[in-house]
Design a protein around this motif. Structure first.
Motif, short mmCIF file in Angstrom:
data_model
loop_
_atom_site.label_atom_id
_atom_site.label_comp_id
_atom_site.label_asym_id
_atom_site.label_seq_id
_atom_site.Cartn_x
_atom_site.Cartn_y
_atom_site.Cartn_z
N GLU A 83 0.85 -1.01 0.23
CA GLU A 83 0.06 0.19 0.24
C GLU A 83 0.59 1.07 -0.39
O GLU A 83 0.80 2.18 -0.37
N THR A 84 2.34 1.22 0.75
CA THR A 84 2.43 2.26 0.76
C THR A 84 4.26 2.19 -0.47
O THR A 84 4.93 2.84 -0.63
N GLY A 85 3.99 1.46 -1.59
CA GLY A 85 5.23 1.27 -2.75
C GLY A 85 6.06 0.00 -2.52
O GLY A 85 7.09 0.70 -3.76
N PHE A 86 6.05 -0.25 -1.63
CA PHE A 86 7.25 -1.16 -1.44
C PHE A 86 6.53 -2.47 -2.12
O PHE A 86 5.77 -2.94 -0.73
N ASN A 87 6.83 -3.51 -2.77
CA ASN A 87 5.95 -4.71 -3.08
C ASN A 87 7.20 -5.68 -2.56
O ASN A 87 7.64 -6.09 -3.39
N PHE A 88 7.06 -6.27 -1.93
CA PHE A 88 7.71 -6.95 -0.98
C PHE A 88 8.01 -8.07 -1.38
O PHE A 88 6.81 -8.49 -2.24
N HIS A 89 8.78 -8.94 -1.81
CA HIS A 89 8.85 -11.00 -2.12
C HIS A 89 7.68 -11.40 -1.99
O HIS A 89 7.76 -11.37 -0.27
N PRO A 90 7.51 -11.72 -2.01
CA PRO A 90 5.65 -12.54 -2.19
C PRO A 90 6.72 -13.85 -0.50
O PRO A 90 5.71 -13.99 -0.26
N GLU A 91 7.71 -14.07 -1.17
CA GLU A 91 8.38 -15.44 -0.21
C GLU A 91 9.57 -14.86 0.64
O GLU A 91 9.49 -15.38 1.64
N GLY A 92 8.55 -13.29 1.18
CA GLY A 92 10.17 -13.02 1.82
C GLY A 92 11.60 -13.01 1.96
O GLY A 92 11.76 -13.56 1.27
N ARG A 93 11.99 -12.43 2.17
CA ARG A 93 13.24 -12.17 3.46
C ARG A 93 13.58 -13.47 3.95
O ARG A 93 13.40 -14.18 4.60
N LYS A 94 14.98 -14.06 2.92
CA LYS A 94 15.10 -15.31 3.31
C LYS A 94 15.92 -15.31 4.51
O LYS A 94 16.11 -16.21 5.74
N ARG A 95 16.99 -14.55 5.16
CA ARG A 95 17.49 -14.53 6.22
C ARG A 95 17.50 -13.12 6.77
O ARG A 95 17.64 -12.48 6.27
N VAL A 96 18.20 -12.54 8.50
CA VAL A 96 18.99 -11.72 8.40
C VAL A 96 19.16 -11.46 9.00
O VAL A 96 20.41 -12.74 9.57
N TYR A 97 20.00 -9.91 8.53
CA TYR A 97 21.60 -10.04 8.43
C TYR A 97 22.07 -8.97 9.59
O TYR A 97 21.16 -7.89 9.56
#
Length: 219
Positions: A86-100
């Motif tokens: 809704e705010t213009g960020f089209n997050f990846h449908p599978e989500g981020r894989k790892r936290v860094y």
């Protein structure tokens, strides 16, 4: 003459709500751009300052950190993705894989602020958020960070120098201490004119209300 509002946006590239909050903030600023000059600065905050090299699986990290089940985490991530779109960020449908760990991202943002301008720092901030949440690639890989720099239109060779050395190390650490000493322990935290604090991914209406209150104080 239009009044000015200084905005210190304390946030982390690893924070999905920071992307949502930034999108909402930009929409609010756009609404009032004819009435006020905005001075937007991004300030560093690390959600995972002790994250080891290689990061951690996202689902594993979030279930451990928040005590939720995998199903709850996935549902929560789905809801955040809907808000982000809704705010213009089209997050990846599978989500981020790892936290860094995101310290290098903050060094690049400090470089952009000091050697370019607030508007170009904003552009780089958005490209780094896109790198992590939309492209869902490795934030430790300097190639991915440099591609964000390139998309932001900044100097690749200079960015490589920053990443290869320790420039802006102390500056970022000092700024982090400033905001933790102010009692900020969650992000996004938005400070207006060094006085007023808004926390969380506020909707555009909340930002507009706060901006209008500050405008009224100057008239």
């Amino acid at each position: 003459m239009k009044p000015s509002i200084k905005i210190d946006f304390v946030s982390d590239i690893a924070c999905p709500w920071c992307a949502v909050g930034l999108g909402n903030l930009e929409n609010a600023m756009l609404e009032l751009q004819d009435r006020v000059n905005f001075e937007l600065h991004f300030r560093p905050f690390e959600l995972n300052p002790n994250m080891p090299k290689g990061g951690q699986d996202t689902i594993e990290h979030l279930t451990q950190k928040y005590g939720m089940s995998e199903e709850q985490v996935r549902e929560n991530q789905s809801q955040i993705r809907a808000r982000a779109i809704e705010t213009g960020f089209n997050f990846h449908p599978e989500g981020r894989k790892r936290v860094y760990n995101t310290f290098d991202c903050h060094r690049l943002l400090d470089w952009a602020a000091k050697e370019y301008s607030p508007s170009q720092q904003l552009t780089l901030k958005k490209e780094l958020l896109n790198t992590y949440f939309c492209l869902a690639v490795d934030l430790e890989d300097h190639t991915n960070l440099l591609e964000a720099v390139s998309r932001a239109g900044l100097d690749l060779q200079r960015a490589q120098e920053v990443l290869n050395g320790d420039e802006f190390f102390n500056e970022v650490r000092d700024e982090e201490k400033i905001y933790t000493n102010l009692g900020i322990h969650s992000v996004p935290s938005i400070i207006l004119n060094d006085q007023y604090l808004l926390q969380g991914a506020q909707p555009p209406e909340s930002f507009i209300q706060a901006f209008e209150s500050l405008i009224n104080q100057t008239t």
